[in-house]
Write a protein that holds these residues in place. Structure first.
Motif, PDB file in Angstrom:
ATOM      1  N   LYS A 177       0.830  -1.211   0.000  1.00 50.81           N
ATOM      2  CA  LYS A 177       0.000   0.000   0.000  1.00 50.81           C
ATOM      3  C   LYS A 177       0.862   1.258   0.000  1.00 50.81           C
ATOM      4  CE  LYS A 177      -3.309   0.084   2.997  1.00 50.81           C
ATOM      5  NZ  LYS A 177      -3.968  -0.052   4.304  1.00 50.81           N
ATOM      6  N   ASN A 190       1.091   4.228  -2.830  1.00 50.80           N
ATOM      7  CA  ASN A 190       0.883   5.623  -2.426  1.00 50.80           C
ATOM      8  C   ASN A 190       2.085   6.490  -2.797  1.00 50.80           C
ATOM      9  OD1 ASN A 190      -1.656   5.111  -1.334  1.00 50.80           O
ATOM     10  ND2 ASN A 190      -0.830   4.619   0.689  1.00 50.80           N
ATOM     11  N   ASP A 216       1.827   7.314  -6.322  1.00 46.69           N
ATOM     12  CA  ASP A 216       0.761   8.297  -6.501  1.00 46.69           C
ATOM     13  C   ASP A 216       1.236   9.727  -6.238  1.00 46.69           C
ATOM     14  OD1 ASP A 216      -1.727   7.649  -7.515  1.00 46.69           O
ATOM     15  OD2 ASP A 216      -2.316   6.559  -5.713  1.00 46.69           O
ATOM     16  N   ASP A 263      -7.714  -4.188   1.933  1.00 45.00           N
ATOM     17  CA  ASP A 263      -6.605  -3.248   1.772  1.00 45.00           C
ATOM     18  C   ASP A 263      -6.267  -3.018   0.308  1.00 45.00           C
ATOM     19  OD1 ASP A 263      -6.064  -2.565   4.430  1.00 45.00           O
ATOM     20  OD2 ASP A 263      -4.968  -4.428   4.764  1.00 45.00           O
ATOM     21  N   GLY A 283      -9.771  -1.135  -1.166  1.00 41.32           N
ATOM     22  CA  GLY A 283     -10.480  -0.283  -0.230  1.00 41.32           C
ATOM     23  C   GLY A 283     -10.942   1.022  -0.852  1.00 41.32           C
ATOM     24  N   LEU A 284     -11.888   1.689  -0.175  1.00 35.07           N
ATOM     25  CA  LEU A 284     -12.421   2.957  -0.670  1.00 35.07           C
ATOM     26  C   LEU A 284     -11.380   4.070  -0.666  1.00 35.07           C
ATOM     27  CD1 LEU A 284     -15.989   3.063   0.938  1.00 35.07           C
ATOM     28  CD2 LEU A 284     -15.435   2.861  -1.485  1.00 35.07           C
ATOM     29  N   SER A 285     -10.363   3.952   0.220  1.00 35.82           N
ATOM     30  CA  SER A 285      -9.358   5.011   0.321  1.00 35.82           C
ATOM     31  C   SER A 285      -8.344   4.963  -0.812  1.00 35.82           C
ATOM     32  CB  SER A 285      -8.626   4.910   1.665  1.00 35.82           C
ATOM     33  OG  SER A 285      -7.972   3.656   1.778  1.00 35.82           O
ATOM     34  N   ASN A 286      -8.381   3.909  -1.601  1.00 39.49           N
ATOM     35  CA  ASN A 286      -7.395   3.748  -2.667  1.00 39.49           C
ATOM     36  C   ASN A 286      -7.919   4.391  -3.948  1.00 39.49           C
ATOM     37  OD1 ASN A 286      -6.121   2.175  -0.719  1.00 39.49           O
ATOM     38  ND2 ASN A 286      -6.960   0.268  -1.528  1.00 39.49           N
ATOM     39  N   GLU A 287      -7.842   5.711  -4.004  1.00 41.69           N
ATOM     40  CA  GLU A 287      -8.462   6.449  -5.093  1.00 41.69           C
ATOM     41  C   GLU A 287      -7.456   7.016  -6.083  1.00 41.69           C
ATOM     42  OE1 GLU A 287     -11.603   6.669  -5.757  1.00 41.69           O
ATOM     43  OE2 GLU A 287     -12.319   5.630  -3.971  1.00 41.69           O
ATOM     44  N   TRP A 337      -3.232   3.575  -7.978  1.00 40.12           N
ATOM     45  CA  TRP A 337      -4.082   2.505  -7.463  1.00 40.12           C
ATOM     46  C   TRP A 337      -4.981   1.945  -8.574  1.00 40.12           C
ATOM     47  CZ3 TRP A 337      -4.025  -0.541  -3.432  1.00 40.12           C
ATOM     48  CH2 TRP A 337      -3.342  -0.137  -2.271  1.00 40.12           C
ATOM     49  N   TYR A 373     -19.279   1.198  -2.232  1.00 41.81           N
ATOM     50  CA  TYR A 373     -18.304   0.191  -1.843  1.00 41.81           C
ATOM     51  C   TYR A 373     -18.372  -1.000  -2.776  1.00 41.81           C
ATOM     52  CZ  TYR A 373     -15.732  -3.191   0.924  1.00 41.81           C
ATOM     53  OH  TYR A 373     -14.826  -4.128   1.336  1.00 41.81           O
TER      54      TYR A 373
END
Length: 572
Positions: free
Chosen positions: A365, A369, A372, A434, A437-441, A445, A492
């Motif tokens: 992860k 990031n 990114d 993980d 996940g929703l935070s991986n925008e 990702w 989700y």
């Protein structure tokens, strides 16, 4: 003074001096004190004396013999009042000369032992090599920590001479004779001794920093420093009190946590790490990797993250990194072993194996990031991975490496087939959630997730033509985490909506047929909360009951298989 005797025109007179500036008793006392000091002195100073460019031991031996016999003879001569030439050198001056010789000898020792420590050079390379070899071979637990620190003074010199070995070979017309360059090359191999590296890590990390900085600054990547870097890295990770563990972050470690001197020297220079390749500080022996606990594995992940950051920041994206690929292999393999340990143990979410798995997933992860955050973000070379291409490495990039690692971790997670709550914790909470996940925008990702979905689909759809345990388990974990009911394609789970649709359709078409041709592989698809209802010809997904009277369930109706032609060879 009246002449007593004359010879060849030289007048001889009796010695009349009674004052002793430096007599035999003074010499013996000073010599005894010098011997005591040398005997109880630290190995550091004995090493410096032994490697001095002048043959200090031989000079000392002959000077002490000369001064000793000189003072003894002088005392006897004065006591007996023997005749001496009536010239400028009196008894006092003669004793002063002997005292000056002894004082000069002491000052010379102090100069090499304290004032200007001897380093490896062209004038003492043989002495230095012999003494260092003797100490490392002896392996004393009290001497090695001191010599480990002493090596720091010669780091730059050893690297500089070793870098010039190829030039020395070229200039040599015939067979290359022993030279400083050759000995320096051997010394870099000698300091890679595992026991010495352990003491360097424990008591003198500055030595490792100076050697690696010297190589980086001179860009002498061809010198044999790799094994030293690898062994220092191995010992630093194994020793949980090493500087590596006190440089994790500035909030907890203060200034060293911000500067990270040892971590930067070992892992912060991608060019150096990549140049060392099979002997890089990230290329740890598999036996050591398998013996790591969660804290040690987490330290290794931080180290790889530091190299990856420099790889990205310095614009090496277009270059295939063998070292980072190998390190990523170590990470996903450790995650796989952690999952296997979880399967065999009764630990519930708090054991060491769970923490190892979390550390590996967090590394992936954090890596995505980090990509990114690049401006501009690197483009993907291709949007799918061509496993059958001979030159596929030329068409792939680090996106593909990360997607493959995630794919292998998901496949290993599928080994946890029950109980359902344990399987859900691994399948969804520790892995799938993980990765999707929703935070991986971020854009990185999206690219990695696309490649991961493609890998999963390519493997699972092969169950139609060649069913096996691998594609069966992957089908099972996808059904367990995504469910059996097709919901909305937003919110989700939207990142996997398309994958879920094709997998549910594939399962409906082929599952009953699969049970007819190979029941064991069909059962391998039933993991976690997935069961098979033979009476109703459907799959059932049962969720945790919680406080409800009955648990929630989802159903997937299965299509009846077409008439089999001959045998099951179509599947097998």
């Amino acid at each position: 003074m009246q002449c007593v005797n004359s010879f060849l025109g030289i007048c001889f007179v009796p010695v009349t001096s009674t004052a002793s500036i430096f007599g035999f008793k003074d010499f013996i006392s000073a010599l005894a004190l010098l011997i005591i000091i040398y005997t109880i002195s630290d190995v550091r100073y004995r090493f410096r004396i032994a490697v001095s460019p002048t043959p200090l031991y031989k000079i000392s031996y002959w000077l002490i013999a000369l001064i000793g016999f000189g003072t003894l003879l002088t005392d006897i001569w004065i006591s007996e009042k023997w005749l001496v030439p009536n010239i400028l050198i009196s008894a006092a001056i003669w004793q002063g000369i002997l005292a000056a010789l002894f004082l000069g000898l002491v000052i010379t020792w102090m100069h090499y032992a304290f004032i200007k420590p001897t380093i490896f050079g062209r004038n003492n390379y043989y002495q230095y090599a012999q003494e260092l070899y003797r100490i490392v071979l002896k392996g004393s637990e009290t001497e090695l920590p001191i010599i480990a620190h002493e090596l720091a003074y010669s780091a730059e010199s050893l690297v500089t001479f070793a870098a010039g070995l190829n030039k020395a070979k070229t200039e040599a017309k015939d067979k290359l004779k022993p030279c400083a360059e050759g000995y320096a090359n051997d010394m870099l191999l000698l300091i890679a001794n595992r026991k010495l590296c352990r003491h360097i890590v424990a008591s003198s990390p500055i030595t490792a920093i100076r050697f690696l900085d010297a190589v980086a600054e001179s860009k002498a990547f061809h010198v044999p420093i790799g094994l030293f870097a690898k062994n220092v890295s191995t010992e630093a990770i194994q020793n949980k009190d090493s500087s590596l563990y006190h440089e994790d972050d500035g909030y907890n470690s203060g200034l060293l946590g911000y500067i990270k001197p040892l971590s930067q020297a070992l892992y912060g220079n991608y060019k150096l790490v990549e140049a060392l390749q099979n002997h890089s500080p990230l290329d740890i022996d598999y036996k050591s990797v398998w013996a790591w606990n969660a804290d040690q594995f987490e330290a290794y992940c931080r180290a790889v993250q530091m190299t990856l950051k420099n790889y990205l920041d310095d614009g090496h994206w277009g270059q295939h990194s063998y070292v980072l690929t190998g390190a990523l292999g170590n990470i996903h393999e450790t995650c796989n072993r952690a999952i296997w340990d979880i399967k065999k143990s009764d630990d519930d979410y708090v054991g060491d194996a769970w923490h190892r798995l979390d550390a590996g997933v967090d590394f992936i992860k954090n890596s995505i990031n980090a990509i990114d955050q690049l401006k501009p973000q690197p483009e993907a070379r291709t949007l799918r991975i061509h496993h059958r291409e001979r030159n596929r490495l030329m068409n792939e990039d680090f996106y593909d490496r990360l997607a493959e690692a995630m794919f292998k971790i998901i496949h290993s997670a599928a080994l946890i087939d029950g109980p359902s709550d344990k399987a859900w914790s691994i399948h969804h909470n520790s892995v799938w959630g993980d990765f999707f996940g929703l935070s991986n925008e971020g854009r990185a990702w999206k690219i990695v997730q696309f490649k991961l979905r493609r890998l999963l689909y390519d493997e699972i759809q092969s169950i139609e033509s060649s069913p096996n345990y691998k594609n069966a388990r992957l089908l099972g974990i996808c059904l367990n985490v995504m469910g059996l009911k097709m919901g909305k394609r937003s919110g989700y789970g939207r990142d996997c909506a398309a994958l879920k649709a094709v997998i549910l359709a594939l399962t409906q078409r082929n599952y009953l047929h699969l049970r007819q041709v190979n029941t064991e592989i069909a059962d391998a698809c039933l993991i976690g909360g997935i069961t098979f209802d033979a009476d109703q010809s459907r799959l059932v997904k049962t969720y945790a009951k919680g406080l409800r009277p009955e648990p929630d369930r989802e159903y997937l109706l299965l299509q009846q298989p077409a008439e089999l032609k001959g045998s099951a060879s179509h599947f097998l």
